[in-house]
Design a protein around this motif. Structure first.
Motif, short mmCIF file in Angstrom:
data_model
loop_
_atom_site.label_atom_id
_atom_site.label_comp_id
_atom_site.label_asym_id
_atom_site.label_seq_id
_atom_site.Cartn_x
_atom_site.Cartn_y
_atom_site.Cartn_z
N ARG A 155 -4.64 -7.67 -2.94
CA ARG A 155 -5.25 -9.08 -2.57
C ARG A 155 -3.90 -9.99 -2.91
O ARG A 155 -4.03 -11.30 -2.40
CB ARG A 155 -6.23 -9.53 -3.36
N ALA A 156 -2.87 -9.45 -3.99
CA ALA A 156 -1.81 -10.32 -3.97
C ALA A 156 -0.57 -10.13 -3.15
O ALA A 156 0.31 -10.53 -3.33
CB ALA A 156 -1.29 -10.13 -5.48
N GLY A 157 -0.99 -9.08 -2.17
CA GLY A 157 0.26 -8.76 -1.15
C GLY A 157 0.94 -7.65 -1.13
O GLY A 157 1.78 -7.45 -0.60
N ALA A 158 0.44 -6.74 -2.37
CA ALA A 158 1.30 -5.60 -2.55
C ALA A 158 0.58 -4.48 -1.56
O ALA A 158 -0.60 -4.68 -1.14
CB ALA A 158 1.31 -5.26 -4.11
N THR B 168 8.48 4.25 -3.97
CA THR B 168 7.93 3.10 -4.38
C THR B 168 8.65 1.98 -5.33
O THR B 168 9.74 2.60 -5.87
CB THR B 168 6.49 3.45 -5.21
N ASP B 169 8.29 0.99 -5.86
CA ASP B 169 8.99 0.12 -6.36
C ASP B 169 8.62 0.07 -7.73
O ASP B 169 9.37 -0.71 -8.69
CB ASP B 169 8.79 -1.77 -5.78
N LEU B 170 7.30 0.70 -8.28
CA LEU B 170 6.84 0.58 -9.51
C LEU B 170 5.68 1.68 -9.64
O LEU B 170 5.04 2.18 -8.80
CB LEU B 170 6.10 -0.71 -9.49
N GLU C 213 6.06 -10.29 -14.60
CA GLU C 213 6.30 -11.64 -14.15
C GLU C 213 6.17 -11.86 -12.72
O GLU C 213 6.04 -12.78 -12.20
CB GLU C 213 7.62 -12.09 -14.72
N ALA C 214 6.71 -10.59 -12.01
CA ALA C 214 6.60 -10.46 -10.31
C ALA C 214 5.83 -9.40 -10.06
O ALA C 214 6.09 -8.24 -10.60
CB ALA C 214 7.97 -10.64 -9.81
N LEU C 215 5.16 -9.27 -8.80
CA LEU C 215 4.52 -8.24 -8.52
C LEU C 215 5.40 -7.72 -7.25
O LEU C 215 5.61 -8.11 -6.23
CB LEU C 215 3.02 -8.61 -7.98
N PRO C 216 5.82 -6.27 -7.53
CA PRO C 216 6.63 -5.49 -6.56
C PRO C 216 5.84 -5.32 -5.27
O PRO C 216 4.42 -5.16 -5.32
CB PRO C 216 6.80 -4.13 -7.16
N LYS C 217 6.45 -4.92 -4.31
CA LYS C 217 5.73 -4.84 -2.93
C LYS C 217 4.99 -3.65 -2.92
O LYS C 217 3.85 -3.40 -2.36
CB LYS C 217 6.68 -4.89 -1.67
N ARG C 218 5.63 -2.30 -3.29
CA ARG C 218 4.93 -1.08 -3.18
C ARG C 218 4.67 -0.59 -4.79
O ARG C 218 5.55 -0.92 -5.80
CB ARG C 218 5.79 -0.22 -2.57
N ASP D 52 16.76 0.36 -7.66
CA ASP D 52 15.32 -0.21 -7.91
C ASP D 52 14.18 0.63 -7.41
O ASP D 52 13.06 0.14 -7.15
CB ASP D 52 15.26 -1.75 -7.51
N VAL D 53 14.48 1.88 -6.82
CA VAL D 53 13.52 2.35 -6.09
C VAL D 53 12.91 3.75 -6.97
O VAL D 53 14.16 4.35 -7.33
CB VAL D 53 14.09 2.74 -4.68
N PHE D 54 11.73 4.16 -6.96
CA PHE D 54 11.40 5.26 -7.76
C PHE D 54 10.89 6.18 -6.49
O PHE D 54 10.26 5.89 -5.41
CB PHE D 54 10.05 5.06 -8.53
N MET D 55 11.47 7.36 -6.88
CA MET D 55 11.29 8.61 -6.01
C MET D 55 10.15 9.27 -6.63
O MET D 55 10.41 10.00 -7.69
CB MET D 55 12.53 9.37 -5.58
N VAL D 56 9.01 9.61 -6.28
CA VAL D 56 7.86 10.24 -7.19
C VAL D 56 7.62 11.20 -6.02
O VAL D 56 7.11 11.45 -4.85
CB VAL D 56 6.44 9.44 -6.95
N ALA D 57 7.96 12.61 -6.82
CA ALA D 57 7.46 13.95 -5.99
C ALA D 57 6.15 14.29 -6.34
O ALA D 57 5.74 14.36 -7.57
CB ALA D 57 8.59 14.93 -6.48
#
Length: 450
Positions: free
Chosen positions: A187-190, A255-257, A163-168, A238-243
């Protein structure tokens, strides 16, 4: 036990619906069963809704390409929620339309989870059914991942319902899903990042054109990290830490998603195929070329559920569904014709292929004339402000026939179909070159590519 059916189709996607309609229209007693809404991945959770979202990306990109050329893109932006509503305007009516069409051909529509209980029996949410034949066309699911925190990823279905696009956004894997969604998101701003453990993403496509796509992607904010492996995913607030691990070192990306784009496998694990004596693997049910199970003659498979030579594409699934139905109706052993079927990655612009890759053609012993053309300066691309476009056509020197075609550029997802037809019909490059197209159109570039 209810009266025996002539055919029960497991899966109401494009392959299953095509087969069910064909057999139902022929007078067979047919049922279709699916636990999900009718329509399958392509119409509801894949190709079609994805390309609707891509339309927003196309418009933003087109306006930016014309900056300083008579168009001011300032202030132009995608309204994500409105774009999603536009998508739902297409997808929401699909299940009821599918069911109506099936019922019009006399097909019974069942809803629930199917599970085989014997060679000729299955149950749907505990209700038993018997059939002389079965077609398994249950589609595919995201490939299971073994790293810690894999359950924190969303899949392509979830992305197409955001429903909403995260930034990262971090995309795992360098395939169709990651590149197509990353181009939409950018193109949607992410700010999208693609993490791929291999040296070259999109390895089913021409490597030279893939590199052009990667460069074009970087220009719109899509970052690619090659030879990088996901170690784990953790979440704090709300933040994901990806190793991730690359070059022997481990680091963390915030990242946010996180989106799963690392391939798909046949969705067969819950069907209890062992009870039906059906042999299968992660690529699908083991079938003969005519799509009949090698271990249970009552069972056929099509689409992502079948281990065949066909690419995992919707048109291939439809072809296989129709061929399987025809073989069952006629008692025939016809194999699908996979010649000349194109594939496209619908980035902006798109990358397309049909036939052999250059390396495949040479390995097969062909004396190959490789006709590469940078079309970035051609009129059809100059007109819209695009500078990144190219084509590679492979022609057999011995007979002039087209072995493969690989295109990267605007509207080349349409242009590739000419090459697909040529390959299917065995046309030579000279014959295809003789075509006269409407001018000026992208199709009119065809002759100059040959």
């Amino acid at each position: 036990m209810s009266e025996t059916y002539d055919l029960i189709v497991v899966g109401a996607g494009m392959a299953g619906v095509a087969a069910a309609n064909k057999c139902g229209a022929a007078g067979w007693r047919v049922a279709v069963v699916d636990a999900l809404p009718y329509g399958g991945t392509c119409a509801l959770r894949g190709c079609d809704p994805k390309k609707i979202l891509r339309r927003g990306a196309e418009i933003v990109d087109a306006a930016n390409l014309m900056r300083g050329k008579g168009v001011d893109p300032h202030g132009l932006a995608i309204n994500w929620s409105d774009l999603m509503a536009h998508k739902r305007g297409f997808t929401d009516p699909v299940p009821s339309k599918m069911e109506k069409g099936l019922k019009g051909n006399g097909v019974e529509t069942l809803h629930g989870a199917a599970r085989f209980t014997g060679a000729n029996t299955l149950e749907v949410d505990g209700q038993p059914y018997e059939s002389r034949r079965f077609l398994v066309a249950a589609g595919a699911i995201p490939r299971p991942a073994s790293f810690a925190g894999a359950d924190l990823m969303i899949d392509s279905t979830d992305f197409l319902s955001l429903e909403a696009l995260p930034k990262r956004i971090l995309f795992v894997g360098g395939g169709f899903v990651s590149f197509e969604f990353a181009h939409i998101a950018a193109r949607a701003g992410a700010a999208p990042v693609i993490v791929d453990r291999g040296a070259r993403p999109l390895n089913a496509f021409d490597p030279d054109l893939v590199e052009m796509l990667i460069e074009r992607s970087a220009g719109v904010g899509v970052k690619l990290q090659r030879e990088t492996e996901i170690v784990s995913i953790a979440k704090a607030d709300d933040v994901f830490m990806v190793a991730v691990k690359s070059c022997g070192e481990t680091r963390t990306i915030e990242t946010d998603l996180v989106v799963h784009g690392a391939g798909r496998v046949a969705a067969l694990a819950d069907l209890n195929l062992e009870a039906a004596g059906v042999d299968y693997g992660y690529k699908g049910i083991v079938v003969a070329p005519h799509l009949q199970s090698s271990t249970n003659s009552a069972v056929f498979a099509a689409g992502d559920s079948a281990d065949t030579k066909g690419m995992p594409l919707t048109p291939v699934a439809v072809i296989e569904g129709k061929v399987a139905a025809s073989n069952m109706l006629k008692g025939a052993q016809t194999a699908p014709d996979y010649a000349g079927i194109p594939a496209a990655v619908f980035t902006v612009p798109e990358l397309a292929r049909v036939g052999m890759l250059e390396a495949e053609a040479k390995e097969a012993g062909h004396d190959v004339d490789v006709r590469f053309t940078d079309t970035g300066g051609w009129y059809s691309n100059y007109r819209i402000g695009e500078k990144s476009a190219a084509a590679k056509v492979l022609v057999d020197k011995s007979d002039g026939k087209i072995l493969g075609a690989h295109l990267f550029g605007p509207e080349y997802g349409e242009l590739i179909n000419f090459f697909g037809l040529a390959i299917k019909l065995g046309l030579t490059a000279k014959q295809l070159k003789s075509t006269t197209a409407a001018y000026p159109s992208v199709g009119s570039d065809l002759g100059s590519l040959l």
